[in-house]
Design a protein around this motif. Structure first.
Motif, short mmCIF file in Angstrom:
data_model
loop_
_atom_site.label_atom_id
_atom_site.label_comp_id
_atom_site.label_asym_id
_atom_site.label_seq_id
_atom_site.Cartn_x
_atom_site.Cartn_y
_atom_site.Cartn_z
N VAL A 154 0.70 -0.99 -0.10
CA VAL A 154 -0.15 0.37 -0.31
C VAL A 154 1.24 1.28 -0.06
O VAL A 154 0.35 1.94 -0.34
N LEU A 155 2.11 1.82 0.58
CA LEU A 155 3.20 2.50 1.12
C LEU A 155 3.43 2.30 -0.05
O LEU A 155 3.72 3.61 -0.61
N ASP A 156 4.18 1.76 -1.12
CA ASP A 156 4.53 1.70 -2.47
C ASP A 156 3.47 2.38 -3.26
O ASP A 156 4.41 2.90 -4.47
N ILE A 182 -5.57 7.59 -1.08
CA ILE A 182 -4.94 6.31 -1.21
C ILE A 182 -4.87 5.20 0.05
O ILE A 182 -5.68 3.87 0.39
N SER A 183 -4.05 5.60 0.52
CA SER A 183 -3.23 4.70 2.15
C SER A 183 -4.70 4.74 2.68
O SER A 183 -4.82 3.54 3.63
N ARG A 184 -5.30 5.72 3.11
CA ARG A 184 -7.07 5.74 3.79
C ARG A 184 -7.98 4.72 3.64
O ARG A 184 -8.67 3.72 4.18
N SER A 185 -7.96 4.89 1.98
CA SER A 185 -8.69 3.80 1.58
C SER A 185 -8.78 2.08 1.68
O SER A 185 -9.29 1.50 1.55
N TYR A 186 -7.18 1.57 1.58
CA TYR A 186 -6.88 0.71 1.75
C TYR A 186 -7.02 -0.14 2.96
O TYR A 186 -5.60 -0.32 3.71
N GLY A 187 -7.17 1.31 4.20
CA GLY A 187 -6.94 0.47 5.79
C GLY A 187 -5.70 1.42 6.60
O GLY A 187 -6.07 0.14 7.41
N LEU A 188 -5.28 1.99 5.78
CA LEU A 188 -4.25 2.72 6.86
C LEU A 188 -4.05 3.63 7.78
O LEU A 188 -4.64 5.09 6.77
N ASP A 189 -4.74 4.13 8.35
CA ASP A 189 -5.25 5.24 8.90
C ASP A 189 -4.24 6.15 9.60
O ASP A 189 -4.66 6.79 9.06
N ARG A 190 -3.53 5.74 10.12
CA ARG A 190 -1.76 6.74 11.19
C ARG A 190 -0.97 6.80 10.30
O ARG A 190 -0.01 6.83 10.69
N CYS A 191 -1.43 7.88 8.97
CA CYS A 191 -0.64 7.96 7.96
C CYS A 191 -0.27 9.48 7.72
O CYS A 191 -1.42 9.99 7.74
N GLU A 192 0.89 9.55 8.00
CA GLU A 192 1.31 11.03 7.39
C GLU A 192 1.78 11.08 6.10
O GLU A 192 3.07 10.85 6.34
N PRO A 193 2.04 11.86 4.63
CA PRO A 193 2.61 12.02 4.05
C PRO A 193 2.98 13.12 3.81
O PRO A 193 2.90 14.24 4.54
N THR A 194 4.21 13.31 3.33
CA THR A 194 5.33 14.74 3.14
C THR A 194 5.78 14.64 1.81
O THR A 194 6.16 13.59 1.37
N VAL A 195 5.25 15.56 0.71
CA VAL A 195 5.48 15.91 0.01
C VAL A 195 6.83 17.19 -0.19
O VAL A 195 6.73 18.38 0.65
N THR A 196 8.07 17.47 -0.85
CA THR A 196 8.96 18.29 -1.23
C THR A 196 8.75 18.25 -2.84
O THR A 196 8.62 17.38 -4.08
N PHE A 197 10.22 19.39 -3.01
CA PHE A 197 10.54 19.44 -4.84
C PHE A 197 10.54 17.76 -5.69
O PHE A 197 10.16 17.78 -6.27
N LEU A 199 12.13 14.63 -3.26
CA LEU A 199 10.81 13.31 -2.01
C LEU A 199 9.56 13.48 -2.00
O LEU A 199 9.69 14.40 -1.90
N LEU A 200 9.15 12.06 -1.86
CA LEU A 200 8.24 11.75 -1.07
C LEU A 200 7.93 10.66 -0.25
O LEU A 200 8.87 9.85 0.33
N SER A 201 7.66 11.15 1.08
CA SER A 201 8.40 10.30 2.21
C SER A 201 6.13 9.65 2.77
O SER A 201 5.84 10.66 2.59
N ILE A 202 6.08 8.74 3.37
CA ILE A 202 4.85 8.29 4.04
C ILE A 202 5.28 7.62 5.17
O ILE A 202 6.34 6.69 4.60
N THR A 203 4.48 7.50 6.47
CA THR A 203 4.75 7.66 7.73
C THR A 203 3.53 7.18 8.03
O THR A 203 3.00 7.25 7.89
N ASP A 210 3.20 -0.09 18.39
CA ASP A 210 4.24 -0.17 17.90
C ASP A 210 5.35 0.92 17.08
O ASP A 210 5.14 1.67 16.71
N ASP A 211 6.25 0.27 16.47
CA ASP A 211 7.08 0.99 15.33
C ASP A 211 6.67 1.57 14.10
O ASP A 211 5.62 0.19 13.67
N PRO A 212 6.71 2.88 13.93
CA PRO A 212 6.43 3.52 12.73
C PRO A 212 6.98 2.60 11.05
O PRO A 212 8.23 2.25 11.44
N VAL A 213 6.08 2.70 10.41
CA VAL A 213 7.15 2.36 9.21
C VAL A 213 7.17 3.32 7.90
O VAL A 213 5.57 3.90 7.69
#
Length: 581
Positions: A154-156, A182-197, A199-203, A210-213
């Protein structure tokens, strides 16, 4: 002998004094019978324990006890330690008799997001909320109930979709909203996306214990293809809609098809569109048929030079330098020829095809919505491209002035007012701009009409009503943004295909040319003044487009909010995007 005997007597006397007192001395030291008893060396207190009573032995404790401690003999029940969450309801909370410490008197507002609102608005509203205040997600797409959603996949998928959107020129706010959808529709609730010029990242954090991914992806290449952008928006809409079932495998398959799709227009069509765009722009500033033809030929030549530089792997800066030299050289050649041609209009038309209006609008929009790092990077990119255009044009203008070319700004300061011809030229400019952006054929007609509206409003305000050109440009751009946002929401698509090409007639091509020409003639003050005007017009376009998009949201239904207690529903204030009042 006698001296020795005397010494012996003295020693005996000393020993007697040391060993005890004599009888007379003992008698004299005995106290009388009625005298009080002698005082002790250490006087005792009246609270002292009497003799014969043994005090209880004190037990030393490591830590003193409190009066609230459990008495001896009472066994405290042992409760098993359970893993809890900060988002769970407290154990002491009762809905009917809730204490004021947890619930206000009028109830806790509960967010109710209507399905009629576009997914961009719904996701933006939740992204601006703290994690603890976000509503519980309703899983739109199915997954294995025993194992749960496949978190890495889902993250990929989320990162790959965000990469296509960011590479296509979409704003950072819309990219974050799409990734969160996308992440919320597939059941991942506590997600934080970050967008820069770049680099894209999501936690994703399953719980507080539990440890974050975290996953990230780098955007290395950018390409202008609004057809691909619209296809990605349709995919996000289908994934976030409960009526459409899109599994992870189906989403990956559709994403691969989007990547493999060819552009709707071939390379030769883009070259012809660049030429017609420059010709239409030259007509806007008062050129005739000969000027139209010269500007079209020079722009097509510059486009081919830019493609040649791109094929050799040169950076985009040098591609713009090569593309800008061709219209400037054509203008200088016409000014040296005996033909009565407005060479300045030819150069101005070529600049219209090169000004990076798309990147400028996206950069200012990111800055207005709080993405300052991405906005700074986009505006810096625009600055480099503009410097490339300046370098290409100035190098040719210096040569032309040295050869005696009659290049004067007065030739285009008073353009001929031909409303019908200029309206058709503005619509043709928007049409060609849409082809250059590789838009879907269904959107070309709509954006052409939107460009005609933009030029009509600008002409009515700036030419007829004689309003300041900067204010007239901002109002026209605001209408473009308003209509573009409403069309995109009706189609559940991105707003860029309906906006970017429509602002083409408003780009500050002539002001930019005046600035470069004045600098080439040595008139630095006039050049800086004209360059400042061009920058003001560009910012007015970008701010107007963004303001029109914000106003368009006022015409949509605001998600209603109902209280936890039976109170009348009310509207929730919009969450803040950045710091403010």
């Amino acid at each position: 002998m006698s001296g020795g005997t005397g010494g012996t007597g003295d020693d005996n006397g000393s020993r007697g004094g040391a060993g005890g007192k004599s009888g007379a001395d003992a008698y004299r030291s005995r106290p009388p019978a009625d005298a009080p008893p002698p005082a002790d060396e250490h006087p005792s207190s009246e609270f002292a324990v009497p003799d014969g009573i043994a005090p209880p032995e004190a037990v030393e404790e490591d830590q003193p006890t409190s009066e609230f401690a459990v008495p001896d003999g009472v066994v405290e029940p042992v409760q098993p330690e359970q893993e809890g969450s900060a988002f769970a309801t407290p154990a002491t909370y009762r809905a009917r008799s809730s204490p004021t410490a947890f619930t206000p008197s009028d109830g806790v507002p509960k967010v109710v997001l209507t399905k009629d609102a576009p997914w961009q608005d719904r996701m933006r509203a939740m992204l601006r909320m703290p994690v603890g205040e976000r509503p519980v997600p309703e899983v739109v797409q199915r997954h294995d109930e025993e194992t749960g959603p496949a978190v890495p996949r889902v993250l990929d998928l989320t990162l790959r979709i965000g990469e296509l959107l960011l590479a296509g020129g979409e704003g950072a706010e819309d990219v974050e909203a799409a990734m969160f959808a996308i992440s919320r529709s597939y059941g991942l609730d506590r997600c934080e996306p970050t967008v820069t010029f770049t680099l894209l990242s999501i936690t994703y954090q399953p719980s507080l214990v539990d440890d974050p991914v975290t996953a990230n992806r780098t955007v290395r290449r950018r390409g202008t293809d609004y057809t691909r952008l619209a296809a990605v928006f349709r995919l996000v809409h289908d994934i976030s809609t409960p009526d459409t079932e899109v599994s992870l495998e189906e989403a990956y398959r559709r994403l691969a098809e989007i990547r493999r799709n060819r552009h709707p227009f071939p390379g030769w069509a883009l070259t012809v569109a660049a030429g017609l765009l420059a010709g239409s722009a030259s007509v806007l500033v008062g050129g005739g048929f000969l000027v139209f033809a010269a500007a079209a030929v020079s722009a097509m030549l510059g486009d081919r030079l830019a493609w040649l530089c791109a094929g050799r792997g040169l950076p985009e800066f040098y591609q713009f330098v090569a593309a800008a030299t061709a219209p400037a050289a054509m203008g200088v050649a016409l000014s040296l020829s005996p033909l009565d041609v407005r060479a300045s209009a030819v150069i101005t038309g070529g600049l219209f095809a090169l000004i990076p209006g798309r990147a400028l609008v996206a950069g200012v929009q990111d800055g207005l919505t709080g993405f300052y790092i991405t906005a700074a990077a986009r505006l810096l990119e625009v600055g480099y491209l503009v410097v490339g255009i300046v370098a290409g044009v100035l190098s040719v203008l210096y040569l032309g002035i040295g050869l005696g070319a009659a290049l004067t700004p007065e030739t285009v300061l008073h353009p001929v007012e031909r409303p019908e011809v200029q309206l058709l030229a503005a619509m043709g400019l928007s049409f060609c701009f849409a082809i250059l952006l590789q838009q879907d054929r269904d959107t070309v007609l709509l954006v052409t009409l939107n460009g005609g509206v933009a030029w009509s409003v600008y002409g009515a305000l700036a030419l007829t009503a004689e309003i300041n050109p900067v204010a007239a440009t901002a109002i026209a751009a605001g209408l473009v943004g308003l209509f573009g946002q409403m069309l995109s929401r009706y189609q559940h698509a991105s707003a860029l295909p309906y906006i970017t090409a429509a602002i083409g007639p408003l780009l500050p091509g002539s002001a930019t040319y005046f600035a470069l020409l004045s600098m080439a003639r040595g008139e630095l003050n006039a050049g800086l003044a004209s360059l400042s005007k061009a920058a003001a017009l560009a910012l007015a376009i970008a701010i107007g487009v963004n303001l029109g998009g914000e106003i368009s949201r006022l015409f949509l239904r605001v998600p209603s909010v109902a209280g936890a207690l039976p109170v009348p529903a009310f509207r929730r204030r919009a969450a803040k995007r950045t710091r403010g009042f």
